[in-house]
Scaffold this motif. Structure first.
Motif, short mmCIF file in Angstrom:
data_model
loop_
_atom_site.label_atom_id
_atom_site.label_comp_id
_atom_site.label_asym_id
_atom_site.label_seq_id
_atom_site.Cartn_x
_atom_site.Cartn_y
_atom_site.Cartn_z
N SER A 149 -16.90 32.45 78.32
CA SER A 149 -16.52 32.87 76.97
C SER A 149 -17.46 32.26 75.94
CB SER A 149 -15.07 32.45 76.66
OG SER A 149 -14.92 31.05 76.74
N GLU A 150 -17.60 32.98 74.83
CA GLU A 150 -18.42 32.51 73.72
C GLU A 150 -17.59 32.58 72.44
OE1 GLU A 150 -22.41 34.58 75.68
OE2 GLU A 150 -21.80 35.09 73.63
N HIS A 151 -17.55 31.47 71.71
CA HIS A 151 -16.75 31.42 70.47
C HIS A 151 -17.50 32.16 69.36
CE1 HIS A 151 -14.37 28.80 67.38
NE2 HIS A 151 -13.90 30.03 67.48
N ASN A 179 -10.61 32.70 65.34
CA ASN A 179 -9.85 32.76 66.58
C ASN A 179 -10.37 33.83 67.54
OD1 ASN A 179 -9.07 34.97 65.09
ND2 ASN A 179 -6.93 34.91 65.74
N LYS A 180 -11.63 34.28 67.32
CA LYS A 180 -12.20 35.31 68.15
C LYS A 180 -13.16 34.74 69.20
CE LYS A 180 -11.87 39.09 64.81
NZ LYS A 180 -12.58 40.17 64.10
N TYR A 181 -13.05 35.26 70.43
CA TYR A 181 -13.90 34.84 71.53
C TYR A 181 -14.42 36.07 72.27
CZ TYR A 181 -11.99 30.14 70.91
OH TYR A 181 -11.63 28.93 70.39
N ARG A 196 -5.19 25.53 74.71
CA ARG A 196 -6.27 26.45 74.33
C ARG A 196 -7.22 26.69 75.51
NH1 ARG A 196 -5.26 23.58 69.50
NH2 ARG A 196 -6.60 21.84 70.09
N LEU A 205 -7.88 30.35 77.44
CA LEU A 205 -9.21 30.92 77.63
C LEU A 205 -9.51 31.14 79.11
CD1 LEU A 205 -11.55 29.14 75.05
CD2 LEU A 205 -11.13 31.59 75.29
#
Length: 408
Positions: free
Chosen positions: A4-6, A10-12, A46, A50
């Motif tokens: 995952s990439e931030h 709050n979006k990934y 968190r 993820l």
């Protein structure tokens, strides 16, 4: 393996390589982390969220179930309601709900939801089917229409399940969205309004005297709940080091509750605001001081102490914590035996607020005193809080039953 990439906020972005393509191009999708996870006190929640999203995306891409934009095919296998429950419990309930809430939800699922919807395909349960079912919900024991509060608990449980199924792509439409949240009718509102919620100052004075008929531990427990506005489990979890006799205060940091199996357990209080010092009348703290001396004496005489290092102020013998329901049942029996109008044990918390209000305290100060979750308290550990509350509770000093002529 997906990663995952931030993207900010709050979006990934979830990324995985497509094994069906020779060049193994990257496939990605953007997800939004729910507010309850973003605001979680633990980084573990968190990270777990993820990890689950990455695993789900990896499964979709590597098994060939990934669909390009414009296609509305379901992103997961078709599941029955019963088959989806374990996923909901593992991914959502166990990470976001208290043990007691999970325990109550399990009871609702097993007694209400599985018998009705267990074998139905999750994506075939309709809004009309749910609405008709809710309208005819009845008490399992006597067959009467179910009270609104009971309906509401069922609604919250099933809504959580369908909301997550929709959020995770298991269903494309959420049938619970079209079902009205249960609400009381005029008759029910009147009945609830007529139920006594708290005691008056005169009734409190009588209660304090009558409670001398109880064992000392229970007399001091109920008196403390009434004057300090404690929640049931909070005061059961208080240990001897939490008592400050010099400043006449009690520190609240834990609670006794139940886990998802229904077993008693100690846990942290629900909110940050709930933790902190609570000032108490000096006469009450002096009674606790005498009670502690007797407490220590009895522990020395105990041949088999089962409390380990715990020093619960109120315990069921040999240091063992009480079940929360024990306090509730003891209170109900005391009221019935002595002819008092029944007020729930939690009503003593409201009684504390009533006593303060009758002496001119403003609503904001009362909320601070009760450590209400919605109040953003900034002085939880400072003398400022003590000063505010010390003036607040000064009228309670006059509630000392020993000052009354007929006190034991």
């Amino acid at each position: 393996m997906a990663w995952s990439e931030h993207l900010g906020g709050n979006k990934y972005k979830l990324v995985e390589r497509d094994p069906s393509k020779a060049s193994r191009p990257k496939r990605s999708m953007v997800v939004e982390m729910p507010p309850e996870i973003v605001n979680a006190r633990s980084d573990k929640k968190r990270d777990n969220w993820l990890a689950v999203q990455e695993d789900k995306w990896s499964q979709l891409v590597t098994t060939g179930k990934y669909q390009d934009k414009g296609k509305n095919r379901s992103r997961s296998k078709k599941k029955t309601f019963k088959e989806f429950i374990p996923t909901w419990k593992k991914v959502y309930a166990q990470e976001n709900m208290s043990g007691e809430t999970i325990f109550n939800s399990n009871n609702i699922i097993e007694s209400r939801l599985i018998p009705e919807f267990g074998d139905s395909w999750l994506d075939e349960i309709t809004t009309l089917e749910l609405a008709e079912w809710f309208a005819d919900l009845r008490n399992l024991k006597n067959g009467n229409l179910l009270a609104t509060n009971s309906k509401l608990n069922i609604y919250k449980c099933i809504k959580s399940i369908f909301d997550k199924a929709h959020e995770w792509g298991v269903i494309t439409e959420n049938p619970i969205d079209g079902v009205d949240r249960p609400s009381m009718n005029k008759k029910e509102k009147k009945r609830i309004k007529d139920v006594k919620q708290n005691y008056t100052k005169t009734e409190v004075a009588e209660l304090l005297l009558t409670m001398y008929k109880l064992p000392t531990r229970w007399r001091l427990y109920f008196t403390g709940v009434m004057l300090g506005g404690f929640r049931r489990g909070e005061y059961l979890a208080v240990e001897l080091p939490c008592l400050n006799y010099e400043e006449s205060m009690i520190y609240i940091e834990n609670q006794i509750t139940i886990d998802e199996e229904g077993q008693k357990v100690e846990s942290e209080v629900k909110t940050v605001e709930s933790e902190g010092w609570v000032p108490m009348p000096q006469w009450y703290m002096e009674e606790l001081r005498a009670y502690e001396r007797q407490w220590r004496k009895e522990k020395l005489q105990c041949r088999k102490w089962l409390g380990g290092d715990k020093q619960y102020l109120f315990h069921s013998g040999k240091g063992v914590m009480y079940y929360p329901s024990t306090a509730t049942n003891t209170w109900a029996k005391f009221l019935k035996r002595n002819g008092f109008t029944h007020v729930k044990l939690h009503g003593l918390r409201h009684t504390a607020a009533t006593l303060l209000r009758e002496h001119g305290a403003d609503q904001r100060s009362i909320q601070k005193f009760l450590r209400h979750a919605k109040l953003e308290t900034t002085d939880r550990y400072t003398h400022e809080k003590e000063t505010v509350h010390r003036s607040l509770i000064s009228p309670l000093e006059d509630m000392n039953p020993r000052k009354q002529k007929i006190a034991p």
